[in-house]
Design an enzyme around this catalytic site. Sequence first.
Site, PDB file in Angstrom:
ATOM      1  N   ASP A  13       0.857  -1.179   0.000  1.00  0.00           N
ATOM      2  CA  ASP A  13       0.000   0.000   0.000  1.00  0.00           C
ATOM      3  C   ASP A  13       0.896   1.231   0.000  1.00  0.00           C
ATOM      4  OD1 ASP A  13      -2.152   1.680   0.152  1.00  0.00           O
ATOM      5  OD2 ASP A  13      -2.755   1.127   2.180  1.00  0.00           O
ATOM      6  N   ASP A 107      -2.887   2.475  -6.058  1.00  0.00           N
ATOM      7  CA  ASP A 107      -1.845   2.541  -5.034  1.00  0.00           C
ATOM      8  C   ASP A 107      -1.757   1.322  -4.128  1.00  0.00           C
ATOM      9  OD1 ASP A 107      -4.260   3.082  -3.837  1.00  0.00           O
ATOM     10  OD2 ASP A 107      -3.465   4.571  -2.452  1.00  0.00           O
ATOM     11  N   GLU A 108      -2.464   0.251  -4.425  1.00  0.00           N
ATOM     12  CA  GLU A 108      -2.340  -0.946  -3.582  1.00  0.00           C
ATOM     13  C   GLU A 108      -2.608  -2.209  -4.384  1.00  0.00           C
ATOM     14  OE1 GLU A 108      -5.238  -1.633  -0.458  1.00  0.00           O
ATOM     15  OE2 GLU A 108      -6.578  -0.143  -1.349  1.00  0.00           O
TER      16      GLU A 108
END
Length: 360
Positions: A13, A107-108
Amino acid sequence: MADETVRKIIHVDMDAFFASVEQRDDPALRGKPVAVGYPAARGVVAAASYEARRFGVRSALPSVTALRRCPDLIFVSPRFDVYRAVSQQIHAIFADYTDLIQPLSLDEAYLDVTANKQGIATAWATAKAIRARILAETGLTASAGISYNKFLAKLASDHRKPNGQFAVTPDMGAAWVETLPVARFHGVGPVTAQKMKRLGIETGADLRAKTMAFLTEHFGNSAEWYHAIARGIDERPVNPNRERKSSGSETTFNRDLIEPAEIEAGVLRMADDVWSWCEKRQAFGRTVTVKVKFHDFQIITRSRTLSGLVDSEGALRDVSLGLIRSVYPVPKGIRLVGVTVSKFEARPIHEEAELPLAPA
């Protein structure tokens, strides 16, 4: 986690991703409270730097509230093309360590490193190597959670943020879950967390103490999931081919709207935005949903499922207009509209979209 029969899952993350990209690219923003979004009366925060989070500024917070909490907050307009490009860099790094990557957002992502593509001694060391590569190649920090299933890996990645990592091993998983507040659990949203609190469930231990019959009575189809995660159990595989189930877009107006022409203009913009995604991905669905949020935050939706695919921009526009017109006359001002396409199906090979006519 040395046992080869145990899956090794990493949840990566990025730390305050959008805001961190802006601080990376503009040194004047470093160390300052930054919000990605617009400071307009109807604006919302898309992302907040850690400096801003200390003041209680979070994503999805109204901009006016964010400024009230942090008067020195600096708003930066989002640059989604840049965020997507950086995300592609990060996913290219992931691919050097595993072929099993399940992105959750820009983003993860979940990574299954059980096969140990790089021959690194442990999943812990693999996570450290990935985070070091991300920092070296993008100038951004990431946090990671390492465990034997996805549920625990995601919980763990938040445990040492920012720029840290945490592992939950098989011998500690069930006991660790018992110590955590259920509000942190994936699949337990704010509404469900409040319901659980009313039922005396505030921690993982409280949840584990409830019988399946009790959970089924109060939570229906979600009972099995809650029963399993309270024991640290999650059998879901990392699925790199996970199909997206819907595509939607919504907009908040600068002022409450009553006039049909203005409302419909917003709906059409959202329909065009969704169609752009559908066309690019060649993903076509049968159900169209229009969302309306009134000035008092009441939300209603209107949906229509077609017998065939919505496979043209004109069709999506027509259905969307029909749905928004079904709420006329509007009983109060509208602050937000959204359009979503779902129930994706493969387009039959013989069906080809008509080419647009050349302008006269």
